[in-house]
Design a protein around this motif. Structure first.
Motif, short mmCIF file in Angstrom:
data_model
loop_
_atom_site.label_atom_id
_atom_site.label_comp_id
_atom_site.label_asym_id
_atom_site.label_seq_id
_atom_site.Cartn_x
_atom_site.Cartn_y
_atom_site.Cartn_z
N TYR A 164 0.84 -1.19 0.00
CA TYR A 164 0.00 0.00 0.00
C TYR A 164 0.87 1.24 0.00
N GLY A 165 0.52 2.19 -0.88
CA GLY A 165 1.25 3.44 -0.97
C GLY A 165 1.11 4.24 0.31
N ASP A 166 2.09 5.11 0.53
CA ASP A 166 2.05 5.94 1.74
C ASP A 166 2.23 7.42 1.42
N GLY A 167 2.07 7.77 0.14
CA GLY A 167 2.19 9.17 -0.25
C GLY A 167 3.60 9.61 -0.58
N THR A 168 4.58 8.74 -0.35
CA THR A 168 5.97 9.09 -0.67
C THR A 168 6.32 8.56 -2.06
N ASP A 169 7.52 8.88 -2.53
CA ASP A 169 7.93 8.41 -3.85
C ASP A 169 8.68 7.07 -3.79
N ARG A 170 8.87 6.52 -2.58
CA ARG A 170 9.60 5.26 -2.44
C ARG A 170 8.70 4.20 -1.81
N LEU A 171 8.83 2.98 -2.33
CA LEU A 171 8.06 1.84 -1.83
C LEU A 171 9.04 0.71 -1.55
N ALA A 172 9.17 0.34 -0.28
CA ALA A 172 10.09 -0.74 0.10
C ALA A 172 9.40 -2.07 -0.11
N LEU A 173 9.95 -2.88 -1.00
CA LEU A 173 9.41 -4.21 -1.22
C LEU A 173 9.90 -5.13 -0.10
N PRO A 174 9.12 -6.14 0.27
CA PRO A 174 9.53 -7.02 1.36
C PRO A 174 10.47 -8.14 0.91
N VAL A 224 11.45 -6.88 -12.36
CA VAL A 224 10.05 -6.53 -12.09
C VAL A 224 9.30 -6.70 -13.41
N THR A 225 8.30 -7.56 -13.39
CA THR A 225 7.50 -7.84 -14.59
C THR A 225 6.41 -6.80 -14.78
N SER A 226 5.75 -6.41 -13.67
CA SER A 226 4.69 -5.41 -13.77
C SER A 226 4.46 -4.73 -12.43
N VAL A 227 3.92 -3.50 -12.54
CA VAL A 227 3.53 -2.72 -11.37
C VAL A 227 2.17 -2.10 -11.69
N ALA A 228 1.23 -2.25 -10.77
CA ALA A 228 -0.10 -1.66 -10.95
C ALA A 228 -0.50 -0.94 -9.67
N CYS A 259 3.98 12.56 -8.33
CA CYS A 259 2.83 12.09 -7.56
C CYS A 259 3.19 11.06 -6.49
N GLY A 260 4.25 10.32 -6.63
CA GLY A 260 4.61 9.29 -5.65
C GLY A 260 3.62 8.14 -5.67
N TRP A 261 3.66 7.32 -4.62
CA TRP A 261 2.73 6.20 -4.47
C TRP A 261 1.55 6.71 -3.66
N PRO A 262 0.36 6.84 -4.27
CA PRO A 262 -0.78 7.44 -3.57
C PRO A 262 -1.05 6.77 -2.22
N ASP A 263 -1.35 7.59 -1.23
CA ASP A 263 -1.62 7.10 0.11
C ASP A 263 -2.78 6.11 0.08
N TRP A 264 -2.58 4.97 0.69
CA TRP A 264 -3.55 3.87 0.81
C TRP A 264 -3.88 3.18 -0.51
N ALA A 265 -3.22 3.55 -1.61
CA ALA A 265 -3.48 2.88 -2.89
C ALA A 265 -2.87 1.49 -2.86
N GLU A 266 -3.57 0.51 -3.43
CA GLU A 266 -3.04 -0.84 -3.52
C GLU A 266 -2.04 -0.91 -4.67
N VAL A 267 -0.82 -1.31 -4.34
CA VAL A 267 0.25 -1.42 -5.33
C VAL A 267 0.59 -2.91 -5.46
N VAL A 268 0.40 -3.45 -6.66
CA VAL A 268 0.70 -4.87 -6.91
C VAL A 268 1.93 -4.94 -7.80
N VAL A 323 13.75 -1.52 -3.55
CA VAL A 323 12.99 -0.28 -3.40
C VAL A 323 12.55 0.21 -4.78
N LEU A 324 11.23 0.47 -4.92
CA LEU A 324 10.68 1.08 -6.13
C LEU A 324 10.50 2.57 -5.87
#
Length: 183
Positions: free
Chosen positions: A58-68, A75-79, A103-112, A96-97
């Motif tokens: 889930y996005g947090d409004g920042t431009d970085r997303l830490a993958l687990p 990376v094949t795809s990002v949605a 715009c960054g990763w929208p807050d609470w948006a589901e990122v697959v 890290v993506l």
């Protein structure tokens, strides 16, 4: 060296040499599976190579997303909320993506994210730490504090029962992800 596809982080044949039992010994395999699971739990990712894994974050409004997971091989795809996005960059070693648009990763948006990640082969230092832990699991009898045979006695303390060695600690710290919630 390619390891067995059963989730072990080290070769059973290497452990068998140390223990003097066959590599298919059920107790040996159980000890190695327990040590592998413990290492994965400590570092918070599978360690060995995984292909086509689907990660939902889930996005947090920042431009970085830490993958687990790490390292990320491809990376094949990002949605985002079901819509494919291509405006990202990947730091493979850290998993890290980063969004390249403002715009960054929208807050609470589901990122697959669909990706391949992990090590193949498993790094030697991980294998050695897991083998060391498996030797301990195999040889230490739970709840036993002292074993005596004639004039010789062996005492197992808490460290032997848990298998925390400097080698284990070093490997876990090197490969551990998501350290921000540590106490």
């Amino acid at each position: 060296m390619t390891l067995p596809p059963d989730g072990l982080l080290a070769d059973p044949a290497r452990l068998a040499v140390w223990l003097g039992v066959p590599a298919d010994d059920p107790q040996l395999l159980a000890a190695l599976a327990a040590a592998s699971a413990r290492f994965r739990a400590a570092v918070r990712h599978p360690v060995s190579r995984v292909t086509g894994d689907t990660l939902t974050l889930y996005g947090d409004g920042t431009d970085r997303l830490a993958l687990p997971v790490a390292p990320v091989l491809v990376v094949t795809s990002v949605a985002v909320d079901g819509e494919p996005v291509t405006d990202w960059r990947l730091r493979r070693d850290a998993g890290v993506l980063r969004r390249t648009l403002a715009c960054g990763w929208p807050d609470w948006a589901e990122v697959v994210v669909v990706c391949d990640h992990g090590h193949d082969p498993v790094p030697d230092d991980v294998q050695e730490a897991v083998l060391d832990q498996a030797r301990t699991v195999y040889t230490v009898q739970p709840g036993v504090q002292t074993v005596q045979a004639g004039a010789e006695s062996v005492t197992y303390g808490a460290a032997a029962a848990t298998g925390v060695t400097a080698q284990w600690t070093t490997a876990v710290e090197l490969y551990r992800l998501q350290r921000g919630d540590s106490t």
